[in-house]
Motif scaffolding. Structure first.
Motif, PDB file in Angstrom:
ATOM      1  N   GLY A   1     -14.072   6.556   3.291  1.00 19.38           N
ATOM      2  CA  GLY A   1     -13.153   7.596   2.843  1.00 19.38           C
ATOM      3  C   GLY A   1     -12.169   7.192   1.767  1.00 19.38           C
ATOM      4  N   ASP A   2     -12.089   5.881   1.456  1.00 17.29           N
ATOM      5  CA  ASP A   2     -11.154   5.438   0.398  1.00 17.29           C
ATOM      6  C   ASP A   2     -11.641   4.080  -0.142  1.00 17.29           C
ATOM      7  OD1 ASP A   2      -8.888   5.664  -1.220  1.00 17.29           O
ATOM      8  OD2 ASP A   2      -7.605   4.596   0.200  1.00 17.29           O
ATOM      9  N   LEU A   3     -12.931   4.029  -0.436  1.00 18.56           N
ATOM     10  CA  LEU A   3     -13.565   2.727  -0.724  1.00 18.56           C
ATOM     11  C   LEU A   3     -13.446   2.357  -2.206  1.00 18.56           C
ATOM     12  CD1 LEU A   3     -15.042   0.474   0.786  1.00 18.56           C
ATOM     13  CD2 LEU A   3     -17.201   1.610   0.263  1.00 18.56           C
ATOM     14  N   HIS A   4     -12.223   2.124  -2.635  1.00 16.58           N
ATOM     15  CA  HIS A   4     -12.005   1.640  -4.011  1.00 16.58           C
ATOM     16  C   HIS A   4     -11.900   0.114  -3.975  1.00 16.58           C
ATOM     17  CE1 HIS A   4      -7.759   1.187  -2.946  1.00 16.58           C
ATOM     18  NE2 HIS A   4      -7.843   2.403  -2.399  1.00 16.58           N
ATOM     19  N   SER A   5     -11.768  -0.516  -5.137  1.00 17.28           N
ATOM     20  CA  SER A   5     -11.783  -1.988  -5.159  1.00 17.28           C
ATOM     21  C   SER A   5     -10.535  -2.580  -4.504  1.00 17.28           C
ATOM     22  CB  SER A   5     -11.944  -2.497  -6.595  1.00 17.28           C
ATOM     23  OG  SER A   5     -10.976  -1.890  -7.433  1.00 17.28           O
TER      24      SER A   5
ATOM     25  N   TYR B   1       5.183   8.851   8.395  1.00 17.07           N
ATOM     26  CA  TYR B   1       5.249   9.543   7.104  1.00 17.07           C
ATOM     27  C   TYR B   1       4.514   8.690   6.074  1.00 17.07           C
ATOM     28  CZ  TYR B   1       9.121   6.231   6.794  1.00 17.07           C
ATOM     29  OH  TYR B   1       9.866   5.085   6.846  1.00 17.07           O
ATOM     30  N   LEU B   2       4.319   9.249   4.900  1.00 16.95           N
ATOM     31  CA  LEU B   2       3.635   8.544   3.814  1.00 16.95           C
ATOM     32  C   LEU B   2       4.628   7.569   3.169  1.00 16.95           C
ATOM     33  CD1 LEU B   2       0.830   8.932   2.488  1.00 16.95           C
ATOM     34  CD2 LEU B   2       1.931  10.453   0.875  1.00 16.95           C
ATOM     35  N   ARG B   3       4.337   6.286   3.276  1.00 18.89           N
ATOM     36  CA  ARG B   3       5.299   5.276   2.843  1.00 18.89           C
ATOM     37  C   ARG B   3       5.741   5.476   1.390  1.00 18.89           C
ATOM     38  NH1 ARG B   3       4.046  -1.150   2.176  1.00 18.89           N
ATOM     39  NH2 ARG B   3       6.157  -1.711   1.672  1.00 18.89           N
ATOM     40  N   VAL B   4       4.767   5.799   0.523  1.00 19.05           N
ATOM     41  CA  VAL B   4       5.048   5.862  -0.905  1.00 19.05           C
ATOM     42  C   VAL B   4       5.932   7.067  -1.265  1.00 19.05           C
ATOM     43  CG1 VAL B   4       2.983   7.176  -1.572  1.00 19.05           C
ATOM     44  CG2 VAL B   4       3.918   5.509  -3.138  1.00 19.05           C
ATOM     45  N   VAL B   5       5.957   8.076  -0.400  1.00 20.39           N
ATOM     46  CA  VAL B   5       6.761   9.282  -0.683  1.00 20.39           C
ATOM     47  C   VAL B   5       8.022   9.314   0.186  1.00 20.39           C
ATOM     48  CG1 VAL B   5       6.754  11.826  -0.592  1.00 20.39           C
ATOM     49  CG2 VAL B   5       4.741  10.613  -1.431  1.00 20.39           C
TER      50      VAL B   5
ATOM     51  N   ARG C   1      -8.642  11.346 -11.419  1.00 25.26           N
ATOM     52  CA  ARG C   1      -7.394  11.364 -10.646  1.00 25.26           C
ATOM     53  C   ARG C   1      -6.625  10.051 -10.786  1.00 25.26           C
ATOM     54  NH1 ARG C   1      -6.133   9.149  -5.030  1.00 25.26           N
ATOM     55  NH2 ARG C   1      -8.031   8.075  -4.405  1.00 25.26           N
ATOM     56  N   ARG C   2      -7.325   8.949 -11.055  1.00 18.96           N
ATOM     57  CA  ARG C   2      -6.634   7.662 -11.196  1.00 18.96           C
ATOM     58  C   ARG C   2      -5.874   7.567 -12.520  1.00 18.96           C
ATOM     59  NH1 ARG C   2      -5.916   5.368  -6.248  1.00 18.96           N
ATOM     60  NH2 ARG C   2      -7.883   5.129  -5.127  1.00 18.96           N
ATOM     61  N   ILE C   3      -6.074   8.546 -13.402  1.00 15.47           N
ATOM     62  CA  ILE C   3      -5.344   8.555 -14.680  1.00 15.47           C
ATOM     63  C   ILE C   3      -4.213   9.584 -14.669  1.00 15.47           C
ATOM     64  CG2 ILE C   3      -5.569   8.871 -17.193  1.00 15.47           C
ATOM     65  CD1 ILE C   3      -7.078   6.397 -16.013  1.00 15.47           C
TER      66      ILE C   3
ATOM     67  N   GLY D   1       0.827  -1.212   0.000  1.00 11.69           N
ATOM     68  CA  GLY D   1       0.000   0.000   0.000  1.00 11.69           C
ATOM     69  C   GLY D   1       0.857   1.256   0.000  1.00 11.69           C
ATOM     70  N   ASN D   2       0.175   2.384  -0.064  1.00 12.53           N
ATOM     71  CA  ASN D   2       0.864   3.670  -0.158  1.00 12.53           C
ATOM     72  C   ASN D   2       1.271   4.230   1.202  1.00 12.53           C
ATOM     73  OD1 ASN D   2       0.528   3.858  -2.965  1.00 12.53           O
ATOM     74  ND2 ASN D   2      -1.561   4.625  -2.721  1.00 12.53           N
ATOM     75  N   LEU D   3       0.668   3.717   2.285  1.00 14.42           N
ATOM     76  CA  LEU D   3       0.818   4.435   3.554  1.00 14.42           C
ATOM     77  C   LEU D   3       1.537   3.684   4.678  1.00 14.42           C
ATOM     78  CD1 LEU D   3      -1.764   5.909   2.120  1.00 14.42           C
ATOM     79  CD2 LEU D   3      -2.159   6.746   4.396  1.00 14.42           C
TER      80      LEU D   3
HETATM   81  C1  SR1 Z   1      -0.316   8.944  -1.255  1.00 15.88           C
HETATM   82  S1  SR1 Z   1      -1.727   8.187  -0.757  1.00 15.88           S
HETATM   83  C2  SR1 Z   1      -2.467   7.921  -2.288  1.00 15.88           C
HETATM   84  C3  SR1 Z   1      -3.735   7.249  -2.219  1.00 15.88           C
HETATM   85  O1  SR1 Z   1      -3.610   6.018  -1.532  1.00 15.88           O
HETATM   86  C4  SR1 Z   1      -4.757   5.830  -0.740  1.00 15.88           C
HETATM   87  O2  SR1 Z   1      -5.246   4.540  -0.922  1.00 15.88           O
HETATM   88  C5  SR1 Z   1      -5.745   6.893  -1.161  1.00 15.88           C
HETATM   89  O3  SR1 Z   1      -6.524   6.496  -2.273  1.00 15.88           O
HETATM   90  C6  SR1 Z   1      -4.840   7.986  -1.512  1.00 15.88           C
HETATM   91  O4  SR1 Z   1      -5.440   8.972  -2.314  1.00 15.88           O
END
Ligand code: SR1
Ligand code: MG
Length: 389
Positions: free
Chosen positions: A229-233, A63-67, A333-335, A40-42
Motif C-alpha cells: 500500500g505504500d511501497l516506495h523506495s 493523529y498524522l505526525r506531519v500535520v 503526486r510526488r511533485i 516519517g510522516n505518521l
Molecule cells: C501525510 S502521509 C503522506 C504520505 O506518507 C506516506 O508514506 C504515504 O506515502 C502517504 O501518502
C-alpha cells in the motif's frame, strides 16, 4: 472500552520509561537508552539499546505526525502493520523486518533493528547500487501479491483475510493525496513557485483528471491481493544481498499493480534526478535496476503459478498495464502533492525544476498514452519525456 476519541484506555504516547519497559524482553540485557530516529510522516520511531543489542520501537500517534492533531488518524494502523508484516513475512520469509512484539493497547510494535541497512531511497540518492535488492523486492511482490490473491489462496481464506484488512482511514489518505488533490486546487498540495504553472496546467487537463478519477475507482474496488500500500523506495531497507520491505500500515486488499507501480515510479524519480545532474551512468544503472525488479516479479509469478495455466500471461499483462497507470499518478503526486521525495527535493533549484517537469510529463504520458503493453513501453514512458497522442 474505547474513549470518546476512539483510543483504547491504556493508550498514551510512550515516554522514556515506557519505551525501555516495552523493549526490555527483546534485548539481550537491561535496556539502557532510547533515541528517536523516525523522520516519517505518521509515527514515532525509536531505537532502544541494551546489553549490546538494539531493537526498534514504533508507535502510532492518534493523529498524522506531519500535520498534527488537526488530522486525527486511527491507531488501528499499528494492528494492520503488525498483521501485514506477519502475513507478508510468512509468504516471503526474510523480506520484512522480524516483528518481535505488538502491543495493541499502546499501538506499538517492537521490531528487529536492521541498523546495518539503509533506506533504499538514500542509497539511490547517493548513486549507490545495492546488489541484489531489486530482484529480491520483485520476488517479494510476486510472493505476497499472488500469495494473498485468489490465484493461490483458497477463496474462503482470502475472504477471511479481507475482513482483517479493511483499512479505510489509511486508504482515504492515499485516495486523497495520490488520486484527488494533485488534480484540484487543494490546500494540501505543495510545490515550488517555479512549478506553479505546471501544476495549474495539470488541474486544467480534463483528460488527466478523468484518468486519475477512473484509477481511484480501480484502487478502491479491485480487492485483488493484500498489497503493501505504500511501497516506495523509502519503505525498503537494503544491505548488499538483503532487501526488507517495511512500514506496512497502508496495507489493504487492493490492486497488485499499485505496489509494483509505486516501486517503478520511485525508481523513475530517482533516475530523473541523476539524469538532470549529469549522472548518466547511474541513470542507466537505474534502468537496469527497474528491469531487474520487473523481471524478478515475472519470474516469481512463473515459479508460483504453473506454466500450464493459460491465464498466466494475460494476467501478468494486466498487472503490468495497471502498474504503468499507478506509476503515473505516483510520479505526479510526488511533485505537486503533499508528500514529496528527497531524490528531487534535494536537488539545487535549476536541476530540480527540470526533474520536476520531466516527472510530470512522464506521469502524464503513463496515464494518457494508453495502457502499457510491455515493461519497456512502461519504463520508456516513465523516464523519457516524449510527446503523447
Ligand atoms: C501525510 S502521509 C503522506 C504520505 O506518507 C506516506 O508514506 C504515504 O506515502 C502517504 O501518502
Ligand atoms: Mg511509510
Amino acid at each position: 472500552m474505547m474513549s470518546a476519541l476512539g483510543q483504547p484506555p491504556a493508550y498514551a504516547p510512550l515516554d522514556q520509561q515506557g519505551l525501555l519497559a516495552l523493549a526490555a524482553p527483546h534485548l539481550p540485557g537491561a535496556p539502557e537508552s532510547a533515541q528517536e530516529i523516525g523522520d516519517g510522516n505518521l509515527n514515532l520511531v525509536f531505537r532502544v539499546r541494551g546489553g549490546g543489542g538494539s531493537v526498534i520501537v514504533k508507535q502510532a500517534l492518534p493523529y498524522l505526525r506531519v500535520v498534527g492533531d488537526a488530522w486525527p488518524l486511527t491507531l488501528d494502523r499499528a494492528r494492520i502493520e503488525a498483521e501485514a508484516l506477519t502475513v507478508h513475512g510468512g509468504l516471503a520469509p526474510g523480506r520484512v523486518p522480524r516483528l518481535l512484539h505488538h502491543d495493541a493497547a499502546l499501538a506499538a510494535l517492537v521490531l528487529e533493528d536492521l541498523g546495518d541497512h539503509e533506506v533504499w531511497r538514500r542509497a539511490l540518492v547517493a548513486g549507490r547500487d545495492v546488489e541484489g535488492v531489486a530482484a529480491q523486492l520483485g520476488d517479494y511482490c510476486a510472493r505476497t501479491l499472488l500469495g494473498t490473491s485468489d490465484v493461490l489462496m483458497p477463496p474462503d481464506e482470502r475472504k477471511a483475510l479481507a475482513l482483517r484488512f479493511s483499512n479505510p482511514e489509511l486508504c482515504a489518505i492515499t485516495e486523497d493525496l495520490v488520486f484527488t488533490s494533485p488534480y484540484i486546487d487543494s490546500p494540501s498540495n505543495r510545490y515550488d513557485d517555479a512549478a506553479a504553472e505546471a501544476a495549474a496546467e495539470l488541474r486544467r487537463d480534463r483528460s488527466l483528471r478523468r484518468a486519475a478519477a477512473m484509477l481511484r475507482f480501480r484502487f478502491r474496488t479491485r480487492a485483488e491481493a493484500l498489497v503493501h500500500g505504500d511501497l516506495h523506495s523509502g519503505s525498503v531497507l537494503v544491505a548488499p544481498g538483503d532487501a526488507r520491505a517495511f512500514d506496512h500500515e497502508f496495507a489493504f486488499m487492493g490492486p497488485m499493480g499499485f505496489d509494483l507501480g509505486n516501486v517503478l515510479a520511485n525508481l523513475a524519480l530517482a533516475r530523473a534526478a541523476h539524469e538532470v545532474t549529469g549522472n548518466a551512468a547511474f541513470a542507466r544503472t537505474i534502468d537496469a535496476v527497474a528491469a531487474e525488479f520487473w523481471d524478478a516479479f515475472v519470474a516469481g509469478v512463473g515459479r508460483l503459478w504453473p506454466p500450464s495455466e493459460p491465464w498466466r500471461e494475460p494476467f501478468v499483462a494486466g498487472v503490468l498495464a495497471d502498474a504503468g497507470d499507478y506509476a503515473g499518478v505516483e510520479m505526479i503526486r510526488r511533485i505537486v502533492g503533499l508528500a514529496h521525495v528527497a531524490d528531487v527535493d534535494e536537488l539545487p533549484d535549476g536541476p530540480r525544476l527540470v526533474a520536476q517537469r520531466t516527472a510530470l510529463a512522464c506521469g502524464r504520458h503513463l496515464l494518457l498514452g494508453g495502457r502499457a503493453t510491455a515493461f519497456t513501453d512502461l519504463w520508456t514512458r516513465a523516464t523519457r519525456e516524449e510527446p503523447y497522442a
